[in-house]
Design an enzyme around this catalytic site. Structure first.
Site, PDB file in Angstrom:
ATOM      1  N   LYS A  43     -84.469  10.116  17.503  1.00  0.00           N
ATOM      2  CA  LYS A  43     -83.517   9.119  18.015  1.00  0.00           C
ATOM      3  C   LYS A  43     -83.161   9.438  19.471  1.00  0.00           C
ATOM      4  O   LYS A  43     -83.390  10.568  19.935  1.00  0.00           O
ATOM      5  CB  LYS A  43     -82.261   9.128  17.144  1.00  0.00           C
ATOM      6  CG  LYS A  43     -81.511  10.461  17.170  1.00  0.00           C
ATOM      7  CD  LYS A  43     -80.383  10.512  16.149  1.00  0.00           C
ATOM      8  CE  LYS A  43     -79.693  11.875  16.164  1.00  0.00           C
ATOM      9  NZ  LYS A  43     -78.677  11.998  15.100  1.00  0.00           N
ATOM     10  N   ARG A 141     -68.304   9.566   7.875  1.00  0.00           N
ATOM     11  CA  ARG A 141     -68.936   8.685   8.862  1.00  0.00           C
ATOM     12  C   ARG A 141     -69.631   7.595   8.044  1.00  0.00           C
ATOM     13  O   ARG A 141     -68.956   6.884   7.313  1.00  0.00           O
ATOM     14  CB  ARG A 141     -69.868   9.523   9.736  1.00  0.00           C
ATOM     15  CG  ARG A 141     -70.008   8.994  11.138  1.00  0.00           C
ATOM     16  CD  ARG A 141     -70.735   9.973  12.044  1.00  0.00           C
ATOM     17  NE  ARG A 141     -72.116  10.212  11.630  1.00  0.00           N
ATOM     18  CZ  ARG A 141     -72.981  10.995  12.281  1.00  0.00           C
ATOM     19  NH1 ARG A 141     -72.611  11.625  13.368  1.00  0.00           N
ATOM     20  NH2 ARG A 141     -74.204  11.149  11.859  1.00  0.00           N
ATOM     21  N   TYR A 275     -66.271  15.975  47.171  1.00  0.00           N
ATOM     22  CA  TYR A 275     -65.049  15.180  46.986  1.00  0.00           C
ATOM     23  C   TYR A 275     -63.861  16.028  46.552  1.00  0.00           C
ATOM     24  O   TYR A 275     -63.997  16.892  45.678  1.00  0.00           O
ATOM     25  CB  TYR A 275     -65.281  14.105  45.930  1.00  0.00           C
ATOM     26  CG  TYR A 275     -66.260  13.037  46.332  1.00  0.00           C
ATOM     27  CD1 TYR A 275     -66.108  12.324  47.523  1.00  0.00           C
ATOM     28  CD2 TYR A 275     -67.343  12.722  45.512  1.00  0.00           C
ATOM     29  CE1 TYR A 275     -67.020  11.336  47.877  1.00  0.00           C
ATOM     30  CE2 TYR A 275     -68.244  11.732  45.861  1.00  0.00           C
ATOM     31  CZ  TYR A 275     -68.079  11.039  47.041  1.00  0.00           C
ATOM     32  OH  TYR A 275     -68.966  10.060  47.392  1.00  0.00           O
ATOM     33  N   MET A 323     -72.043  11.457  42.152  1.00  0.00           N
ATOM     34  CA  MET A 323     -72.916  10.586  41.364  1.00  0.00           C
ATOM     35  C   MET A 323     -74.387  10.972  41.469  1.00  0.00           C
ATOM     36  O   MET A 323     -75.120  10.934  40.477  1.00  0.00           O
ATOM     37  CB  MET A 323     -72.721   9.123  41.794  1.00  0.00           C
ATOM     38  CG  MET A 323     -73.467   8.144  40.890  1.00  0.00           C
ATOM     39  SD  MET A 323     -73.295   6.424  41.372  1.00  0.00           S
ATOM     40  CE  MET A 323     -71.565   6.131  41.064  1.00  0.00           C
TER      41      MET A 323
HETATM   42  C1  LIG Z   1     -79.014  13.268  14.453  1.00  0.00           C
HETATM   43  C2  LIG Z   1     -79.147  13.406  13.010  1.00  0.00           C
HETATM   44  C3  LIG Z   1     -79.890  14.455  12.442  1.00  0.00           C
HETATM   45  C4  LIG Z   1     -80.454  15.591  13.244  1.00  0.00           C
HETATM   46  O1  LIG Z   1     -79.452  16.547  13.483  1.00  0.00           O
HETATM   47  P1  LIG Z   1     -79.760  17.909  14.262  1.00  0.00           P
HETATM   48  O2  LIG Z   1     -78.521  18.689  14.173  1.00  0.00           O
HETATM   49  O3  LIG Z   1     -80.105  17.509  15.663  1.00  0.00           O
HETATM   50  O4  LIG Z   1     -80.921  18.534  13.573  1.00  0.00           O
HETATM   51  C5  LIG Z   1     -80.071  14.454  11.073  1.00  0.00           C
HETATM   52  N1  LIG Z   1     -79.538  13.486  10.300  1.00  0.00           N
HETATM   53  C6  LIG Z   1     -78.793  12.483  10.816  1.00  0.00           C
HETATM   54  C7  LIG Z   1     -78.221  11.463   9.912  1.00  0.00           C
HETATM   55  C8  LIG Z   1     -78.549  12.415  12.170  1.00  0.00           C
HETATM   56  O5  LIG Z   1     -77.786  11.430  12.669  1.00  0.00           O
END
Ligand SMILES: *Cc1c(COP(=O)(O)O)cnc(C)c1O
Length: 389
Positions: A43, A141, A275, A323
């Protein structure tokens, strides 16, 4: 190399070591217990490392599944020719359910509305949707609350009997696996075991039960089940100092972020830098300009503290990160425009690591690599079949 920025890769670039990524996947697979498989989580553009090249490298190294959050990410993998098992877990009602199911993506379901969306899309596609039912074992979640689980399981079983779906997975996600021994870990595992039993009694017989992210994969073999979902460890970073350093875990960081100095100059003592003039030169000194800023993902929280290797030494960001650029006080040393500045890498050439940046910015290594911006070209090395890189 297989990517070039229109502005050249000189200013700032992220070198991605796919040989290291493949070695990390092999090392992680070697730790799995009871014949569990490995899902490489790709992802968020493979945690900022480049989706398609990293997905290919992970498959080459034996990843049995790929995992993504959004349907757009899943469809991008299919468009790039990936045909293997692929789970996508972050759905909204207006998401491209039909296209994902037509593209053979396994979809996650946590509630009646998303089960209905999967069933409707499957009927429209004229095929059977593959569904992973998610239980919220305590993260709070996504996932089905335990008291609604029997109802969701029964509805899924009915949809399975009707031929619309097949339940290929049962799964959950840890809240505190990066704090080994945290009491929530055992509590979540107990809820998961109950949820599996409820599903079995309802007649579900999934192909994979999965629970473990990287920290659970590395510290909790009892949670490997049939599949682990590893993200950060595939990219060679430790999920947390409490789990160990990357080197302790047999992992090698995949990304190196380097810049070419955009200028070096001598200034007198008492000169304000960047800055807000939070830094005043203590005496006559040499300032180097690093062309990397928060638009590139350099955390502004690392103003005055982010580490960088310039002119052979570990130094810190001087004054505020802007930036597009930040300044480094070289003290009595010198450098020239064009000289290399390494912000982070594997750490074995004396450069800082992403974990060092995380400490400096009060965040986690995940955020350091994932937020590197789209203006920074990713240059992939060790692409399978390529020579000379
Ligand atoms: C991002 C994610 C993972 C991977 O987690 P890591 O700690 O990066 O290995 C696994 N399962 C779900 C549902 C996630 O959102």
């Amino acid at each position: 190399m297989n990517e070039h920025s229109p502005e050249g890769s000189g200013r700032l670039r992220a070198d991605i070591d796919l040989t290291a990524l493949r070695a990390n996947v092999r090392s992680l697979r070697g730790r799995l217990t009871g014949g569990a498989g490995l899902m490489a989580v790709v992802k968020a553009d493979a945690y900022g490392h480049g989706l398609v090249p990293c997905a290919r490298a992970a498959r080459e190294a034996g990843a049995d599944w790929l995992g993504v959050a959004t349907p757009g990410e899943a469809l991008a993998l299919r468009a790039a020719g990936d045909r293997g098992r692929l789970l996508c877990w972050l759905w909204t009602p207006d998401a491209p359910w039909l296209r994902a199911i037509e593209a053979d993506v396994d979809v996650s379901v946590s509630a009646p509305w998303d089960l209905a969306a999967a069933v409707a899309a499957a009927r429209e596609a004229g095929r059977t949707a593959r569904v992973h039912l998610k239980i919220d074992t305590g993260l709070g979640r996504s996932g089905c609350p335990p008291r609604e689980w029997p109802g969701l399981v029964a509805a899924a079983r009915a949809a399975e009997t009707s031929g619309a779906i097949t339940v290929t997975g049962l799964w959950s996600h840890f809240a505190c696996a990066d704090e080994p021994g945290h009491p929530s870990i055992a509590a979540q595992r107990a809820v998961f075991e109950d949820a599996l039993a409820v599903a079995a009694r309802a007649g579900l017989d999934p192909e994979v039960r999965h629970f473990a992210n990287s920290p659970a994969t590395l510290t909790l073999p009892e949670a490997h089940y049939d599949l682990v979902r590893t993200g950060i460890s595939v990219y060679g970073l430790s999920p947390s100092p409490d789990v160990g350093s990357a080197a302790d875990l047999g992992l090698r960081p995949v990304m190196t972020l380097r810049a070419a100095l955009a200028g070096v100059k001598r200034v007198p003592g008492g000169h304000g830098v960047s800055y807000g003039h939070e830094y005043l030169t203590p005496g006559e000194t040499t300032l180097a300009l690093v062309p990397a800023g928060y638009a590139d993902g350099i955390p502004r929280h690392a103003s005055g503290s982010g580490p960088v290797l310039v002119a052979g030494k570990w130094r810190t960001v001087t004054g505020r990160v802007a930036m597009d650029q930040f300044v480094v006080d070289l003290g009595g040393d010198t450098a020239e425009a064009g000289d290399e500045a390494i912000l982070f890498g594997p750490g074995d050439r004396g450069e800082p690591t992403a974990e060092d940046w995380a400490r400096a910015a009060g965040t986690i290594g995940y955020e350091i690599v994932t937020r590197i911006g789209s203006r920074v070209p990713r240059v992939h090395h060790g692409v399978s079949g390529a020579t000379g890189t």
